[in-house]
Design a protein around this motif. Structure first.
Motif, PDB file in Angstrom:
ATOM      1  N   UNK A 206       0.727  -1.146  -0.001  1.00  0.00           N
ATOM      2  CA  UNK A 206      -0.099   0.046  -0.296  1.00  0.00           C
ATOM      3  C   UNK A 206       0.855   1.346  -0.060  1.00  0.00           C
ATOM      4  N   UNK A 207       2.054   1.189   0.308  1.00  0.00           N
ATOM      5  CA  UNK A 207       2.750   2.228   0.309  1.00  0.00           C
ATOM      6  C   UNK A 207       3.365   2.699  -1.069  1.00  0.00           C
ATOM      7  N   UNK A 208       3.118   1.977  -1.937  1.00  0.00           N
ATOM      8  CA  UNK A 208       3.312   2.132  -3.271  1.00  0.00           C
ATOM      9  C   UNK A 208       2.187   2.758  -4.234  1.00  0.00           C
ATOM     10  N   UNK A 209       1.076   2.663  -3.488  1.00  0.00           N
ATOM     11  CA  UNK A 209      -0.072   3.192  -4.428  1.00  0.00           C
ATOM     12  C   UNK A 209      -0.011   4.627  -4.761  1.00  0.00           C
ATOM     13  N   UNK A 210      -0.688   4.814  -6.116  1.00  0.00           N
ATOM     14  CA  UNK A 210      -0.586   6.132  -6.424  1.00  0.00           C
ATOM     15  C   UNK A 210       0.770   7.017  -6.530  1.00  0.00           C
ATOM     16  N   UNK A 211       1.819   6.355  -6.597  1.00  0.00           N
ATOM     17  CA  UNK A 211       3.004   6.923  -7.034  1.00  0.00           C
ATOM     18  C   UNK A 211       3.639   6.498  -8.328  1.00  0.00           C
ATOM     19  N   UNK A 212       4.173   7.601  -8.899  1.00  0.00           N
ATOM     20  CA  UNK A 212       4.555   7.104 -10.287  1.00  0.00           C
ATOM     21  C   UNK A 212       6.248   6.767 -10.103  1.00  0.00           C
ATOM     22  N   UNK A 213       6.567   5.430  -9.998  1.00  0.00           N
ATOM     23  CA  UNK A 213       8.041   5.160 -10.025  1.00  0.00           C
ATOM     24  C   UNK A 213       8.204   4.414 -11.160  1.00  0.00           C
ATOM     25  N   UNK A 214       9.655   4.142 -11.392  1.00  0.00           N
ATOM     26  CA  UNK A 214      10.042   3.086 -12.204  1.00  0.00           C
ATOM     27  C   UNK A 214      10.024   1.703 -11.788  1.00  0.00           C
ATOM     28  N   UNK A 215       9.950   0.805 -12.867  1.00  0.00           N
ATOM     29  CA  UNK A 215       9.480  -0.676 -12.436  1.00  0.00           C
ATOM     30  C   UNK A 215      10.949  -1.293 -11.774  1.00  0.00           C
ATOM     31  N   UNK A 216      11.992  -0.879 -11.874  1.00  0.00           N
ATOM     32  CA  UNK A 216      13.171  -1.166 -11.089  1.00  0.00           C
ATOM     33  C   UNK A 216      12.756  -1.151  -9.715  1.00  0.00           C
ATOM     34  N   UNK A 217      12.617   0.230  -9.157  1.00  0.00           N
ATOM     35  CA  UNK A 217      12.416   0.709  -7.950  1.00  0.00           C
ATOM     36  C   UNK A 217      11.207   0.146  -7.315  1.00  0.00           C
TER      37      UNK A 217
ATOM     38  N   UNK B  69      13.063  -8.688  -5.541  1.00  0.00           N
ATOM     39  CA  UNK B  69      13.897  -9.473  -6.462  1.00  0.00           C
ATOM     40  C   UNK B  69      15.156  -8.928  -6.233  1.00  0.00           C
ATOM     41  N   UNK B  70      16.298 -10.006  -6.543  1.00  0.00           N
ATOM     42  CA  UNK B  70      17.724  -9.531  -6.743  1.00  0.00           C
ATOM     43  C   UNK B  70      17.931  -9.585  -8.225  1.00  0.00           C
TER      44      UNK B  70
ATOM     45  N   UNK C 100      21.261  -8.430 -13.826  1.00  0.00           N
ATOM     46  CA  UNK C 100      21.592  -8.421 -15.298  1.00  0.00           C
ATOM     47  C   UNK C 100      21.536  -6.742 -15.567  1.00  0.00           C
ATOM     48  N   UNK C 101      22.540  -6.142 -16.076  1.00  0.00           N
ATOM     49  CA  UNK C 101      22.558  -4.767 -16.552  1.00  0.00           C
ATOM     50  C   UNK C 101      21.482  -4.428 -17.241  1.00  0.00           C
ATOM     51  N   UNK C 102      21.320  -5.104 -18.402  1.00  0.00           N
ATOM     52  CA  UNK C 102      20.287  -4.797 -19.394  1.00  0.00           C
ATOM     53  C   UNK C 102      18.797  -4.673 -18.855  1.00  0.00           C
ATOM     54  N   UNK C 103      18.601  -5.728 -18.327  1.00  0.00           N
ATOM     55  CA  UNK C 103      17.298  -5.883 -17.565  1.00  0.00           C
ATOM     56  C   UNK C 103      17.030  -4.522 -16.714  1.00  0.00           C
ATOM     57  N   UNK C 104      18.144  -4.175 -15.922  1.00  0.00           N
ATOM     58  CA  UNK C 104      17.674  -3.016 -14.976  1.00  0.00           C
ATOM     59  C   UNK C 104      17.589  -1.977 -15.829  1.00  0.00           C
ATOM     60  N   UNK C 105      18.315  -1.688 -16.684  1.00  0.00           N
ATOM     61  CA  UNK C 105      18.149  -0.500 -17.467  1.00  0.00           C
ATOM     62  C   UNK C 105      16.843  -0.375 -18.140  1.00  0.00           C
ATOM     63  N   UNK C 106      16.273  -1.722 -18.798  1.00  0.00           N
ATOM     64  CA  UNK C 106      14.832  -1.683 -19.154  1.00  0.00           C
ATOM     65  C   UNK C 106      13.736  -1.285 -18.186  1.00  0.00           C
TER      66      UNK C 106
END
Length: 139
Positions: free
Chosen positions: A62-73, A79-80, A83-89
């Motif tokens: 619930x602390x991530x509701x209604x926030x615009x963040x990137x999928x990595x954050x 998840x650990x 992969x640098x390419x996956x992190x970039x995507x």
């Protein structure tokens, strides 16, 4: 006097007909190839979208509701990812996640309170190329 024609070479009309037939076949193959490329692109985008939304749906925080963040954050605590390419995507893909409670009321001549509570997950993913929205309904 009798003349016999020795037909060892192709006649010009035979060559023209064969070139036309080959060009028609080549055009058909080119169209089929272009359609396959477009279909692959659409399928690839849908697959990526479903993968990304599964990352979000697996973490109902619930602390991530209604926030615009990137999928990595959004997913790095669960998840650990090494992969640098996956992190970039994932960093280039923005996510907006919200949950909404809705109550559906029945209609008709019933005197009872026939309401159904549902929980709606709304996920919007966007990157530099496109924006997609996903709705999940739970009763």
């Amino acid at each position: 006097m009798s003349t016999t024609v020795n037909k060892k070479a192709f006649v010009l009309i035979e060559i023209i007909v064969s070139v036309v037939l080959l060009s028609i076949a080549g055009t058909a193959l080119f169209k089929a190839s272009a359609n396959q490329k477009k279909l692959y692109s659409i399928t690839s985008k849908k697959t990526d979208f479903l993968r990304y939304t599964s990352l979000v749906l697996n973490k109902h925080s619930t602390d991530l509701h209604n926030k615009d963040i990137n999928l990595y954050d959004f997913s790095k605590s669960a998840y650990s990812i090494k992969n640098d390419n996956l992190i970039k995507i994932l960093k280039n893909t923005k996510v907006h996640y919200s949950q909404k409670n809705q109550t559906l009321l029945s209609y008709g001549d019933t005197k009872e309170n026939n309401s159904i509570d549902i929980l709606i997950d709304e996920i919007t993913l966007s990157n530099t190329k496109s924006t997609s929205k996903y709705l999940s309904v739970k009763m």
